[in-house]
Design an enzyme around this catalytic site. Structure first.
Site, mmCIF file in Angstrom:
data_model
loop_
_atom_site.group_PDB
_atom_site.id
_atom_site.type_symbol
_atom_site.label_atom_id
_atom_site.label_comp_id
_atom_site.label_asym_id
_atom_site.label_seq_id
_atom_site.Cartn_x
_atom_site.Cartn_y
_atom_site.Cartn_z
ATOM 1 N N HIS A 290 0.831 -1.200 0.000
ATOM 2 C CA HIS A 290 0.000 0.000 0.000
ATOM 3 C C HIS A 290 0.870 1.256 0.000
ATOM 4 C CE1 HIS A 290 -3.001 2.923 1.717
ATOM 5 N NE2 HIS A 290 -3.794 2.283 0.883
ATOM 6 N N CYS A 291 1.928 1.256 0.788
ATOM 7 C CA CYS A 291 2.828 2.409 0.854
ATOM 8 C C CYS A 291 3.479 2.708 -0.497
ATOM 9 C CB CYS A 291 3.950 2.146 1.861
ATOM 10 S SG CYS A 291 3.437 1.987 3.574
#
Length: 302
Positions: A290-291
């Protein structure tokens, strides 16, 4: 690892990779022909925090630039601070400059007006000096168009992000969240206490529509069984990315824990493929899938 993530997601949706101009050709070779690699000056790989947050207003997509400052000036990110402005100009998307400093990884929304956020990552002198939580909440409601902000305490100063919510709590549907949990038997620490605090808040809170939260545990792997290492290694499964018809989760090498996390995600996303991806190098740098990604609304691609 970055190319592996891009290739995996490209099986389900259109993917653009940002690469420094002098690395564009190498990145294209690594990513393959299904990924578009564009030259854009960047300092690091955390697109979730540097790419604008997209909102819809009157049927138009707008990019909100949250003035990235290296997670509170912990690192120099001159190029990354300009990614939002440059990317929006390239795609012809209107830009709104937020009245705050924040990162995309600090926001988690249900799409129906509810925002989850950690105080540690935004009510912080290293980002928004002189602003109270009430000040910041009012700005978030106005800027993002949300109706309700649910505040979690988080953890200050122990990781570069000051405890982004995207490694702690994630929506799987309105009113339903997955909560990161330490591997069973792990001694309590600041992170597990933050998860306990989040559970206490969510157990009493309601969302923007008045619903109570259903909280589902998402246990971490056994650190003695994972294949990655490093003091900054992020071993949460909560840092997953939801794509078209799919969800991308980390595979840490603890087979039992990986399978358990995949099963939990499959129960929550029954109509999507759950795709595990090896990301040990990304995780050792303090982040996850996600990052490293940021979804941009767009027209369907054949």
């Amino acid at each position: 690892d970055i190319a592996r993530i891009a290739r995996a997601i490209a099986e389900y949706e259109y993917v653009v990779m940002l690469a420094r101009p002098d690395q564009q050709k190498a990145a294209q070779r690594a990513c393959g022909s299904q990924v578009e690699v564009i030259p854009l000056a960047v300092d690091d790989m955390w697109a979730r925090d540097t790419v604008p947050v997209f909102v819809e207003e009157g049927g138009e997509v707008i990019g909100v630039d949250f003035n990235f400052n290296g997670w509170g000036d912990k690192q120099e990110h001159t190029n990354d601070a300009r990614v939002g402005r440059t990317l929006l100009a390239k795609y012809g998307i209107p830009r709104v400059e937020a009245p705050l400093v924040a990162e995309g990884g600090s926001f988690e929304t249900d799409g129906e007006g509810t925002l989850l956020i950690t105080e540690s990552s935004i009510v912080n002198e290293n980002r928004n000096p002189g602003l109270s939580r009430d000040d910041i909440e009012a700005d978030l409601i106005e800027t993002l168009g949300v109706d309700k902000v649910v505040w979690l305490k988080g953890v200050r100063g122990q990781d570069i992000t000051d405890a982004h919510v995207d490694s702690l709590v994630r929506f799987t549907a309105p009113g339903v969240v997955l909560l990161d949990q330490a591997f069973p038997g792990t001694p309590p620490d600041s992170w597990s206490r933050a998860a306990d605090q989040a559970r206490a808040v969510l157990s009493k809170a309601t969302d923007a529509r008045g619903r109570r939260f259903e909280v589902i545990d998402l246990p971490q792997p056994d650190l003695d069984r994972i294949t990655g290492e490093g003091d900054d290694f992020v071993s949460t499964y909560a840092n997953f990315y939801v794509a078209n018809d799919s969800v991308f989760m980390p595979r840490f090498g603890d087979r039992k824990a990986d399978d358990r996390a995949r099963g939990i995600l499959q129960e929550q996303f029954p109509d999507r493929d759950i795709v595990p991806v090896v990301i040990d190098t990304v995780a050792s740098g303090g982040g996850g899938i996600h990052c490293a990604t940021h979804d941009q609304p767009g027209k369907p691609v054949d």
